[in-house]
Design a protein around this motif. Structure first.
Motif, PDB file in Angstrom:
ATOM      1  N   THR A  17      -3.242  -9.762   1.128  1.00 18.10           N
ATOM      2  CA  THR A  17      -2.477  -9.429   2.325  1.00 18.10           C
ATOM      3  C   THR A  17      -2.709  -7.974   2.702  1.00 18.10           C
ATOM      4  N   GLN A  18      -3.154  -7.749   3.918  1.00 23.34           N
ATOM      5  CA  GLN A  18      -3.363  -6.384   4.393  1.00 23.34           C
ATOM      6  C   GLN A  18      -2.240  -6.015   5.357  1.00 23.34           C
ATOM      7  N   LEU A  19      -1.614  -4.908   5.092  1.00 21.95           N
ATOM      8  CA  LEU A  19      -0.507  -4.421   5.899  1.00 21.95           C
ATOM      9  C   LEU A  19      -0.991  -3.232   6.726  1.00 21.95           C
ATOM     10  N   ARG A  20      -0.772  -3.324   8.018  1.00 28.16           N
ATOM     11  CA  ARG A  20      -1.288  -2.327   8.944  1.00 28.16           C
ATOM     12  C   ARG A  20      -2.812  -2.257   8.807  1.00 28.16           C
ATOM     13  N   GLU A  21      -3.348  -1.020   8.815  1.00 23.63           N
ATOM     14  CA  GLU A  21      -4.798  -0.913   8.813  1.00 23.63           C
ATOM     15  C   GLU A  21      -5.373  -0.738   7.423  1.00 23.63           C
ATOM     16  N   ARG A  22      -4.686   0.047   6.592  1.00 28.23           N
ATOM     17  CA  ARG A  22      -5.272   0.395   5.296  1.00 28.23           C
ATOM     18  C   ARG A  22      -4.345   0.125   4.117  1.00 28.23           C
ATOM     19  N   ASP A  23      -3.181  -0.403   4.359  1.00 27.56           N
ATOM     20  CA  ASP A  23      -2.253  -0.705   3.271  1.00 27.56           C
ATOM     21  C   ASP A  23      -2.454  -2.142   2.793  1.00 27.56           C
ATOM     22  N   LEU A  24      -2.217  -2.358   1.526  1.00 30.99           N
ATOM     23  CA  LEU A  24      -2.354  -3.687   0.929  1.00 30.99           C
ATOM     24  C   LEU A  24      -1.042  -4.114   0.287  1.00 30.99           C
ATOM     25  N   ILE A  25      -0.830  -5.428   0.235  1.00 29.50           N
ATOM     26  CA  ILE A  25       0.283  -5.991  -0.527  1.00 29.50           C
ATOM     27  C   ILE A  25      -0.316  -6.805  -1.672  1.00 29.50           C
ATOM     28  N   ILE A  26       0.058  -6.469  -2.877  1.00 26.18           N
ATOM     29  CA  ILE A  26      -0.447  -7.176  -4.057  1.00 26.18           C
ATOM     30  C   ILE A  26       0.704  -7.863  -4.776  1.00 26.18           C
ATOM     31  N   THR A  27       0.374  -8.901  -5.520  1.00 25.43           N
ATOM     32  CA  THR A  27       1.356  -9.609  -6.342  1.00 25.43           C
ATOM     33  C   THR A  27       1.050  -9.329  -7.803  1.00 25.43           C
ATOM     34  N   LEU A  28       2.077  -8.925  -8.541  1.00 22.77           N
ATOM     35  CA  LEU A  28       1.922  -8.546  -9.938  1.00 22.77           C
ATOM     36  C   LEU A  28       2.641  -9.527 -10.850  1.00 22.77           C
ATOM     37  N   LEU A  29       1.981  -9.912 -11.922  1.00 16.84           N
ATOM     38  CA  LEU A  29       2.622 -10.652 -13.006  1.00 16.84           C
ATOM     39  C   LEU A  29       2.858  -9.646 -14.123  1.00 16.84           C
ATOM     40  N   CYS A  30       4.113  -9.256 -14.296  1.00 19.85           N
ATOM     41  CA  CYS A  30       4.445  -8.200 -15.260  1.00 19.85           C
ATOM     42  C   CYS A  30       4.424  -8.748 -16.684  1.00 19.85           C
ATOM     43  N   SER A  31       4.364  -7.837 -17.641  1.00 20.30           N
ATOM     44  CA  SER A  31       4.248  -8.239 -19.040  1.00 20.30           C
ATOM     45  C   SER A  31       5.464  -9.012 -19.534  1.00 20.30           C
ATOM     46  N   ASP A  32       6.615  -8.872 -18.869  1.00 18.78           N
ATOM     47  CA  ASP A  32       7.783  -9.663 -19.250  1.00 18.78           C
ATOM     48  C   ASP A  32       7.830 -11.003 -18.539  1.00 18.78           C
ATOM     49  N   GLY A  33       6.788 -11.316 -17.757  1.00 16.28           N
ATOM     50  CA  GLY A  33       6.696 -12.601 -17.084  1.00 16.28           C
ATOM     51  C   GLY A  33       7.311 -12.644 -15.701  1.00 16.28           C
ATOM     52  N   THR A  34       7.897 -11.548 -15.251  1.00 18.06           N
ATOM     53  CA  THR A  34       8.457 -11.514 -13.904  1.00 18.06           C
ATOM     54  C   THR A  34       7.350 -11.259 -12.881  1.00 18.06           C
ATOM     55  N   LYS A  35       7.645 -11.610 -11.639  1.00 12.17           N
ATOM     56  CA  LYS A  35       6.680 -11.417 -10.553  1.00 12.17           C
ATOM     57  C   LYS A  35       7.228 -10.387  -9.574  1.00 12.17           C
ATOM     58  N   ARG A  36       6.375  -9.465  -9.163  1.00 16.18           N
ATOM     59  CA  ARG A  36       6.777  -8.453  -8.198  1.00 16.18           C
ATOM     60  C   ARG A  36       5.690  -8.307  -7.143  1.00 16.18           C
ATOM     61  N   SER A  37       6.121  -8.055  -5.913  1.00 17.73           N
ATOM     62  CA  SER A  37       5.187  -7.770  -4.824  1.00 17.73           C
ATOM     63  C   SER A  37       5.298  -6.293  -4.478  1.00 17.73           C
ATOM     64  N   ALA A  38       4.168  -5.647  -4.266  1.00 19.07           N
ATOM     65  CA  ALA A  38       4.173  -4.201  -4.058  1.00 19.07           C
ATOM     66  C   ALA A  38       3.174  -3.802  -2.982  1.00 19.07           C
TER      67      ALA A  38
END
Length: 299
Positions: A17-38
């Motif tokens: 997912t690209q936000l605006r022109e140069r920003d990105l949105i990534i999805t993370l699978l954290c070491s405790d198994g939770t999911k975060r979008s950043a």
């Protein structure tokens, strides 16, 4: 109010997912198994300091500024990279199928360390195999089908959806030779896998060619396993399945990734097992698995 910051180790399982022109949105699978979008500010800009650590299939340590909907990546340090898988279309398709499943079963506030360990282990095994592919004689499609099927079967079992393959899920009758239905011919040159050998002992199965006269076994998504012919007569949405396929599913469930590569299953059996793993995962997690569908059709 200043934003709360946290330091997490995570796998990048989505980077599209690209936000605006140069920003990105990534999805993370954290070491405790939770999911975060950043959000990665300027992540798409050439020469970005965060780009390498935020690349798909990377494992990094992130400093995140917590937000209501999206976190912001403040710092990122690369720990391990599996992005070399993206350079090979077949390995990349398999890795995408794995990441898609991880995204579907992970949640922001639900810890699940096993999911992280399971996902990281299969990506590490794929990277190892791709780097030493010349040392393996098995076709790469068979190796990847084995690994992805094992991941899906292990993950669904851990989430509480164990696929029962040793007896009929309705009448509890153990499968015998009378229930044997056109078993796939497994190419067993050096070893017989434990699960298959156990079933062979109980069914007098000697890895023979298919027997067309045998009654059928059926795979039922709704019942969560395999049905004998008599129980299947009153059920809908069934698919025929061979007893040897059941044994392969049981073997993949119990075997670590490092041993699965050496299992001498034939191509058609692995395609069938991959299909059942796909259908089962899509049903129990109530989702459409597009990357898994692509991978299955490419095998």
């Amino acid at each position: 109010m200043p934003q709360k910051r946290m330091r997490v180790q995570a796998l990048v399982i989505d980077h599209r997912t690209q936000l605006r022109e140069r920003d990105l949105i990534i999805t993370l699978l954290c070491s405790d198994g939770t999911k975060r979008s950043a959000v990665v500010r300027s992540g798409a800009r050439p020469g970005s300091k965060l780009a390498g650590a935020c690349e798909l299939l990377s494992e990094s340590t992130f400093l995140l500024a917590e937000g209501r909907a999206l976190d912001t990546v403040c710092e990122a340090q690369l720990e391990a990279s599996f992005s070399m898988l993206a350079g090979d279309i077949e390995y990349f398709a398999a890795a995408c199928a794995v990441c898609e499943l991880a995204r579907k079963v992970s949640y922001k506030d639900l810890e699940n360390p096993f999911l992280y360990a399971l996902t990281r282990a299969i990506l590490a095994r794929m990277k190892e195999l791709l780097g030493a592919e010349q040392a393996h004689t098995r076709p790469r499609t068979d190796v990847l089908a084995s690994l992805v099927s094992a991941y899906a079967i292990k993950l669904s079992a851990h989430e509480g959806f164990l696929l029962e393959t040793t007896h009929c899920v309705l009448c509890q009758e153990a499968f015998t030779q009378g229930a044997l239905s056109q078993p796939a011919h497994l190419q067993v040159a050096r070893e017989k896998t434990p699960a298959l050998a156990t079933l062979a002992a109980s069914t007098s199965l000697a890895y023979a060619p298919p027997m067309a006269s045998s009654p059928a076994l059926f795979f039922s998504r709704e019942q969560g396993g395999i049905l004998c012919q008599s129980c299947a007569s009153n059920e809908a949405m069934l698919e025929p399945i061979a007893l040897t396929h059941c044994a392969i599913i049981a073997e993949l469930l119990m075997s670590p990734y490092r041993d699965i590569v050496d299992k001498l299953f034939d191509h058609e059996s692995l395609r069938a097992v991959l299909h059942f793993a796909h259908v089962w995962s899509a049903y129990v997690f109530d989702t459409r698995l597009f990357a898994f569908d692509f991978f299955e059709n490419s095998i």
